[in-house]
Design an enzyme around this catalytic site. Sequence first.
Site, PDB file in Angstrom:
ATOM      1  N   ARG A  89      44.643  45.332  46.628  1.00 52.55           N
ATOM      2  CA  ARG A  89      44.613  43.709  46.966  1.00 52.55           C
ATOM      3  C   ARG A  89      45.600  43.440  47.753  1.00 52.55           C
ATOM      4  NH1 ARG A  89      45.967  40.317  41.733  1.00 52.55           N
ATOM      5  NH2 ARG A  89      48.070  41.160  41.432  1.00 52.55           N
TER       6      ARG A  89
ATOM      7  N   ASN B  23      45.148  34.327  47.577  1.00 54.52           N
ATOM      8  CA  ASN B  23      45.929  34.308  46.210  1.00 54.52           C
ATOM      9  C   ASN B  23      47.441  34.917  46.641  1.00 54.52           C
ATOM     10  OD1 ASN B  23      45.931  34.305  43.155  1.00 54.52           O
ATOM     11  ND2 ASN B  23      46.484  36.368  43.476  1.00 54.52           N
ATOM     12  N   GLU B  24      48.266  34.165  46.253  1.00 55.56           N
ATOM     13  CA  GLU B  24      49.719  34.621  46.519  1.00 55.56           C
ATOM     14  C   GLU B  24      49.967  35.673  47.898  1.00 55.56           C
ATOM     15  OE1 GLU B  24      50.798  37.322  42.943  1.00 55.56           O
ATOM     16  OE2 GLU B  24      51.367  35.244  41.973  1.00 55.56           O
TER      17      GLU B  24
ATOM     18  N   CYS C 123      52.547  42.698  57.646  1.00 54.92           N
ATOM     19  CA  CYS C 123      51.413  43.915  58.337  1.00 54.92           C
ATOM     20  C   CYS C 123      52.394  44.362  59.567  1.00 54.92           C
ATOM     21  CB  CYS C 123      50.109  43.450  58.467  1.00 54.92           C
ATOM     22  SG  CYS C 123      49.023  44.549  59.361  1.00 54.92           S
TER      23      CYS C 123
ATOM     24  N   CYS D 270      49.252  42.997  64.852  1.00 53.34           N
ATOM     25  CA  CYS D 270      50.452  42.126  64.617  1.00 53.34           C
ATOM     26  C   CYS D 270      51.609  42.317  65.692  1.00 53.34           C
ATOM     27  CB  CYS D 270      51.036  42.444  62.980  1.00 53.34           C
ATOM     28  SG  CYS D 270      49.844  41.679  61.804  1.00 53.34           S
TER      29      CYS D 270
ATOM     30  N   GLU E 287      49.718  29.666  37.929  1.00 50.95           N
ATOM     31  CA  GLU E 287      49.565  30.797  37.321  1.00 50.95           C
ATOM     32  C   GLU E 287      50.808  30.946  36.067  1.00 50.95           C
ATOM     33  OE1 GLU E 287      48.817  34.532  38.872  1.00 50.95           O
ATOM     34  OE2 GLU E 287      47.376  34.029  40.258  1.00 50.95           O
TER      35      GLU E 287
ATOM     36  N   TRP F 152      53.303  44.302  33.377  1.00 54.70           N
ATOM     37  CA  TRP F 152      53.960  45.029  34.632  1.00 54.70           C
ATOM     38  C   TRP F 152      55.329  45.189  34.528  1.00 54.70           C
ATOM     39  CZ3 TRP F 152      56.853  41.031  35.891  1.00 54.70           C
ATOM     40  CH2 TRP F 152      56.153  39.653  36.079  1.00 54.70           C
TER      41      TRP F 152
ATOM     42  N   GLU G 172      44.826  45.552  34.933  1.00 56.15           N
ATOM     43  CA  GLU G 172      45.337  44.513  34.271  1.00 56.15           C
ATOM     44  C   GLU G 172      44.623  44.269  32.955  1.00 56.15           C
ATOM     45  OE1 GLU G 172      45.119  41.248  37.358  1.00 56.15           O
ATOM     46  OE2 GLU G 172      47.444  41.764  37.542  1.00 56.15           O
TER      47      GLU G 172
ATOM     48  N   PHE H  65      45.445  44.892  30.187  1.00 58.84           N
ATOM     49  CA  PHE H  65      46.437  44.709  28.906  1.00 58.84           C
ATOM     50  C   PHE H  65      47.419  43.697  29.306  1.00 58.84           C
ATOM     51  CE2 PHE H  65      45.356  49.410  28.190  1.00 58.84           C
ATOM     52  CZ  PHE H  65      44.535  49.146  27.172  1.00 58.84           C
TER      53      PHE H  65
HETATM   54  C1  GLA Z   1      49.686  37.721  39.920  1.00 61.97           C
HETATM   55  C2  GLA Z   1      48.321  37.356  40.506  1.00 61.97           C
HETATM   56  C3  GLA Z   1      47.319  37.475  39.407  1.00 61.97           C
HETATM   57  C4  GLA Z   1      47.631  38.266  38.088  1.00 61.97           C
HETATM   58  C5  GLA Z   1      49.053  38.151  37.650  1.00 61.97           C
HETATM   59  C6  GLA Z   1      49.413  38.993  36.559  1.00 61.97           C
HETATM   60  O1  GLA Z   1      50.154  36.334  39.711  1.00 61.97           O
HETATM   61  O2  GLA Z   1      48.170  36.315  41.374  1.00 61.97           O
HETATM   62  O3  GLA Z   1      45.926  37.979  40.002  1.00 61.97           O
HETATM   63  O4  GLA Z   1      47.812  39.683  38.795  1.00 61.97           O
HETATM   64  O5  GLA Z   1      50.157  38.233  39.097  1.00 61.97           O
HETATM   65  O6  GLA Z   1      50.755  38.563  36.326  1.00 61.97           O
HETATM   66 ZN    ZN Z   2      48.146  43.434  61.153  1.00 58.56          ZN
END
Ligand code: GLA
Ligand code: ZN
Length: 666
Positions: free
Chosen positions: A127, A165-166, A171, A176, A318, A326, A366, A368
């Site tokens: 991802r 997301n984040e 790249c 690019c 979050e 992790w 994820e 756990f």
């Molecule tokens: C990030 C992601 C989430 C998840 C958490 C796990 O913040 O945005 O999707 O993977 O880490 O800590």
């Molecule tokens: Zn690229």
Amino acid sequence: MSPSPSNAATSLTNRPTLGISSLIHGADYNPEQWSDHPEILAADLSLIPQAGLNCVSLGIFSWSALEPEEGRFSFRWLDTLMDNLHARGTRVIMATPSAGRPVWLSRRYEEVRCVGRDGKRSGIGGRLNLCPSSPVWRDKVSIINRQLATRYAYHPAVVLWHVSNELSNECFCNLCFVGFRRWLQSAYSTIDYLNKAWWNSFWSHSFTSFEDIVELDGSITGMNLDWKRFQSDVYVDYVRSEMAPLRLANPNIPITTNFVPSCRVPEQRRMVAELDVVSWDAYPGWHTGDDLACAANNAFFADLYRVMAHKKPLLQMETTPSQVNWGTDSPLKRPGVHRLTALQAIAHGADGVSYFQWRAGRGGCEQFHGAVIDHTNTADTRVVGEVTEVGRDFKALGKVIGSPVVSSIGLVFEWDSLWAVEAASLVGNRRKDYEPTCVAHHRALWQQSHPIDVICCDDDLSAYRLIIAPMLYILDESRATRLRAWVAGGGTLVLSYFSGVVNEHGLAHLGGSPGPLRDVAGLWVEEIDALPGTRPPRILGQPNAVMDVGNLGTAIDYAAIVRLTGAESVASYVDEFYAGTPALTCHRFGRGECWFMAARMGHGALVTFYQALTARVGVSPVRADLPVGVTATRRGIGAEATTFLMNWTPQPLHGLAPYGCSYEAG
Ligand code: GLA
Ligand code: ZN
């Protein structure tokens, strides 16, 4: 090339709110993982409010459930869920699904998969491995975003869009690089100008045309700096393209994207102008080392994002309700720590806290990771108990929504300097530590319950009495002009070793650091000693100096040797061939003062220094009577204010329970 101002000085007024009368208390929810378990989905509908949550973030990784085949959409499951959530009063933060992509998309359109620095294209899965330049990717994302927007832009449960997301991957693909060359051409116009800015006569690196630039060369600092700036701009443009269909469908639904702390790309300040709400993700490593350091680090980022948000609402998007999966070790948060951290986010300016995640999936990497509901599949757990308690606190704290945190101390943290320090080969490469150094200075003040704004030089500086710019490595004329004027007008500025070393291209200033601020600091740096750790030189306050600092311990990692041109020595080295030369200086400049910390100093020395300096400047903490381990933070102004007292230790302290937090009006 500099970030847009976030104008910290006007933080005295309230921010706009999300138009909800309560603080957001939410969680990422992945119902698509439970489509074969209607009983679980049905239970969630009532468990969510029961656990004190009023919101869920949906759709973050739902693309393949929403578009199982190219052009075939499946929204019915989500329609039903949205209506069911709404019926129970649960709000929805609706995400665009671009952080993860369907297999059909990865397989059919190779260009959407980012290429790493090593030239390898990322695989089908994973991802956050997108190419932000790819027109195909942008097109596919726009299609699904348009579908979502058409469907849900007026759904009464939706309070906020959550773009991707984040976003944080770089790249290095051909697309690019085409963009990079175009970006360089518009920044430099001629290749000759670029060659000079990057100092390309070094090692015969001069380019004959922009077309020569096809890969990153780690030996050209300016190139690496510009690459980060370019990728940041691409992300700003990319986010704009993700947002366009959402804005078009209903301009009244605000939009955010969740920032990840310590991220190198994009420079998040550049993106804020596009957003309506600033949000960030926080995963402090509780109980893996020093809890106070951990709390301080968390406070630093909360203060950074609050200032970046400026007049926009701030959310902590979050954090884990229990542990992560992790870390090398991922200890459980000790009782109280969950509530303490959630209240810390609110105390520092957030209008809500959400979790990753509501329910732990049975599979995937994820499975756990901590969740409000874990594999025990019951709400009868310690974690749910603590989450529910936070829900009660949030109900009681409704009046803080939109209220400011007022600070007269600004601490400068800039992506440009972060990139440049990391790209350069310095005299001490073992611990360059730009970000940890900023965090360490912030911590010394945070621990004494001073409110601090984490700012950039382009912010409005007028509200500050004290500005600290540790290791502000890139100091160009524009930054220097702003800081000089501010000191001349009466401000107190702290610079350090490695402040003002290079210009915006990474070229060393002639005449020694702090470069264009030498006149303000009243000195220049002649040499800098990189200390291997054995027999570091001690630092002692000078008798009869303008400020008494006593024993400042020993220099750590770096000791600059300075030549005074007007500044006076406040502390000096005791050892080494530079014994007796200044390690800390003060220079009167106009109506203000500039302090220069020539050596990296330890936590104790920073605490001593800032205690004396804040008293000298006349800046008072929120509370001055607290033992080490308890901090106070104030949100709001005057009678409307709320003061939070937080105990970061496992012992009862100052009337607070272990890891306890209390709040009161005033
Ligand atoms: C990030 C992601 C989430 C998840 C958490 C796990 O913040 O945005 O999707 O993977 O880490 O800590
Ligand atoms: Zn690229």
